[in-house]
Design an enzyme around this catalytic site. Structure first.
Site, PDB file in Angstrom:
ATOM      1  CD  GLU A 163     -56.318  30.435  15.267  1.00  0.00           C
ATOM      2  OE1 GLU A 163     -55.665  31.105  16.616  1.00  0.00           O
ATOM      3  OE2 GLU A 163     -57.138  29.823  15.488  1.00  0.00           O
TER       4      GLU A 163
ATOM      5  CG  ASP B 119     -52.889  29.538  18.289  1.00  0.00           C
ATOM      6  OD1 ASP B 119     -51.973  29.167  18.844  1.00  0.00           O
ATOM      7  OD2 ASP B 119     -54.013  29.714  18.678  1.00  0.00           O
TER       8      ASP B 119
ATOM      9  CB  CYS C 165     -59.728  38.639  18.554  1.00  0.00           C
ATOM     10  SG  CYS C 165     -59.234  36.622  17.969  1.00  0.00           S
TER      11      CYS C 165
HETATM   12  C1  PEP Z   1     -55.228  33.724  19.138  1.00  0.00           C
HETATM   13  O1  PEP Z   1     -54.585  32.753  18.965  1.00  0.00           O
HETATM   14  O2  PEP Z   1     -54.468  34.715  19.006  1.00  0.00           O
HETATM   15  C2  PEP Z   1     -56.323  33.649  19.901  1.00  0.00           C
HETATM   16  C3  PEP Z   1     -56.945  34.783  19.924  1.00  0.00           C
HETATM   17  O3  PEP Z   1     -56.981  32.446  20.204  1.00  0.00           O
HETATM   18  P1  PEP Z   1     -56.753  31.681  21.597  1.00  0.00           P
HETATM   19  O4  PEP Z   1     -55.600  32.480  22.112  1.00  0.00           O
HETATM   20  O5  PEP Z   1     -57.579  31.311  22.311  1.00  0.00           O
HETATM   21  O6  PEP Z   1     -55.974  30.558  20.870  1.00  0.00           O
HETATM   22 MG    MG Z   2     -55.807  30.967  18.640  1.00  0.00          MG
END
Ligand code: PEP
Ligand code: MG
Length: 594
Positions: A432, A456, A503
């Protein structure tokens, strides 16, 4: 008249409006004489006990489908006795010689001022729960019941209210309450969460609902679009009746098919898992057809806890998730706070750029005891199911080496203590940070899997603060630069023989599925609600078509060009998804909008 709000629970309901009076109790300030103070404090304590009794009674009678949400009411019980509410009010009665109602109001103002500082929308939302709890005590002090009783309703209605508490919502039955509409609330309020579990369509955040709608008026509540139609004409009504039937048919099909594997017509199998934040979500993610948890955002366990959860608390939570999901795998991510997520038990310095600051793995590497507790808890839970461990915000090799060293030391500690854990636990990293993409070939040699966090990755690569509404329009998952980064990550992972998941929110968008399949992702993890739709689109695709689409997309020079190609692909290969009913449900139409 069509009123627009926020869709909180999907579905379409048609029925007469039933307006609830605002529950707000009017409070006046009274100065008390010295000799009245003890009696006033007792009156307050008795009102709190009364509220406790009401909540306990609701807990005893909680409907089967909401049993997993009983934590919400239990947390209300705890809030009643929280020193911030209880002790503070007693002290205010005493120190200011004022009546309980006014002291409680002052407590509410104080708690509100604390919550105003909090940036995380989820935590801020919990302020709503405290308000409900305080309202229920105010209701008892004023001699009126604090939660509603729907049993006397003679026919099914659409409830219209300023606000509804979770305690009100747990008492709703689908036979009596066709849908509800509130002026307050958001998608993440507990009232909305409960409505989704009960399958009651709901539109929230609809300002002026109680003044724009009259009791008895016919309403159409479109929980899919977040709209309410007041007094529809015959043509519109017929239209909505058809949509309602279409949606019911669609849901039945979705539920019926949600446990089918996500396999393309030419046999490409992609794993579809769920992202989860709270243990309450487990039944829903299983019923939506998740093949495990691809991202457990553990920071939410630190929420609403004044104290830092210790190893034992974390262990029990992780163990419960592992056992309830077994034999499916659960990927537990270590604490990702900082950035836009804060928890009261970890104090962080003010930072000018928190997204670029002491966040996620950086914080854990600095606060070793905090990190060790999590690692020990995750490792111990791995003895009870297929648990995997995921590290957020890794930017390069040195960082992952440091993390691995601590992980190995922690395993050694457990070995020495004779505590069981999965010796072959799989460990992966979130991709990320843009540099992690550029050195993905190097990182792939160090870990067992990648999970791409597009939320991110897009924020950092396009330099767009993901919580800043002024630049939100520039957030573009289909920017050619983003798609090339995804491609590069998948290639690096596969060259090293490891699997790669996604994710971030991008994974749960049905319209992106052909590109994600074309890129060759092994796993998609998303919010549970999105799973049936995504699986459905996967089953209608051919991977070879998707791979060809993606080759063209990788050659495209702008996001507009990519969208145009995707639009043509969807029209050409998935025409049935443009059926009006599916259009509504699968939401592919969004590709047409700029
Ligand atoms: C993301 O950054 O895509 C992620 C799945 O984590 P979060 O949204 O918790 O930062
Ligand atoms: Mg993230």
């Amino acid at each position: 008249m069509i009123l627009k709000g926020v869709s909180a629970s999907p579905g379409i309901a048609i029925g007469p409006a039933f307006l609830l009076d605002s529950q707000k109790v009017k409070v006046i300030r009274r100065r008390l004489a010295e000799e009245e103070l003890e009696g006033e404090k007792r009156r307050f304590m008795e009102a709190v006990s009364g509220a406790e009794k009401e909540i306990s009674a609701l807990l005893n009678d909680i409907p089967e489908e909401l049993r997993d949400h009983s934590g919400i009411l239990k947390s209300h019980l705890m809030m009643l006795k929280d020193p911030m509410v209880f002790d503070r009010t007693l002290k205010t009665i005493e120190s200011k010689s004022i009546n309980a109602e006014w002291a409680l109001n002052e407590t509410l103002d104080y708690v509100r001022s604390l919550f105003k500082e909090i940036k995380d929308p989820y935590i801020r939302e919990r302020m709503g729960d405290i308000e409900y709890v305080i309202q229920s005590v105010q209701g008892i002090l004023a001699g009126s019941p604090s939660s509603l009783d729907f049993s006397s309703l003679e026919f099914p209605v659409v409830l219209v209210a300023h606000d509804l508490s979770p305690a009100d919502t747990v008492q709703m039955s689908r036979e009596k309450i066709l849908a509800f509409v509130t002026e307050m609330g958001s998608k993440t309020s507990h009232t909305a969460i409960l409505a989704r579990s009960l399958g009651i369509p709901a539109v929230v955040g609809l300002e002026n609902a109680t003044s724009a709608i009259l009791s008895g008026e016919l309403l159409v509540v479109d929980g899919l679009k977040g709209e309410v139609v007041v007094d529809p004409d015959d043509v519109l009504l017929k239209d909505y009746e058809e949509k309602q039937q279409g949606y019911i048919k669609y849901r039945l099909e979705v539920i019926h098919n949600s446990n089918l594997p996500a396999e393309t017509r030419d046999g490409y199998r992609v794993k579809i898992k769920a992202n989860m934040e709270l243990l309450d979500e487990i039944p829903s993610l299983i019923s939506h057809g998740a093949e495990g948890v691809g991202l457990f955002r553990t920071e939410f366990l630190y929420l609403a806890q004044k104290e830092l959860p210790d190893e034992e608390t974390l262990f029990h939570a992780y163990k419960e998730v592992a056992e309830r999901l077994s034999p499916y795998p659960v990927t537990v991510r270590t604490l990702d706070i900082g950035g836009d997520k804060f928890v009261s038990s970890v104090s962080l310095d003010e930072e000018i750029n928190p997204a670029l600051g002491l966040r996620a793995i950086r914080l854990c590497l600095k606060e070793r005891p905090l990190f060790r507790d999590q690692l020990r808890a995750i490792l111990r839970a791995s003895a009870y199911g297929d648990v995997r461990i995921l590290f957020p915000l890794i930017s390069g090799r040195m960082e992952i080496l440091e993390v691995k060293e601590i992980l190995e030391e922690t395993k050694e500690e457990l070995r020495v203590e004779g505590i069981e854990f999965d010796k072959d636990i799989r460990m992966g990293i979130m991709i990320e940070v843009p540099t992690a993409v550029l050195v993905a070939d190097v990182l792939a040699k160090e870990v067992d899997f990648f999970s791409i966090g597009t939320n991110d990755l897009i924020q950092y690569s396009l330099a767009i603060d993901r919580i800043n509404e002024h630049v939100a329009h520039l957030y573009e998952p289909l920017h050619p630069g983003v798609v090339r980064m995804l491609h590069r990550t998948v290639e690096a992972a596969h060259a090293a023989g490891i699997e790669v998941a996604m994710c971030g929110e991008m994974a749960g968008e049905p319209r992106y599925v052909p590109i994600l399949l074309g890129l060759g992702l092994d796993e998609l993890s998303m919010n549970a609600m999105a799973i049936p739709k995504v699986k459905r689109v996967v089953r209608r695709c051919r991977q070879d078509d998707c791979a060809e689409l993606t080759r063209h997309i990788l050659d495209s020079s702008t996001a507009d060009e990519i969208k145009q190609r995707l639009r043509e692909f969807l029209r050409d290969k998935l025409p049935e998804e443009f059926d009006p009913v599916y259009n509504m449900a699968v939401d592919l139409e969004k590709v047409d909008s700029p």
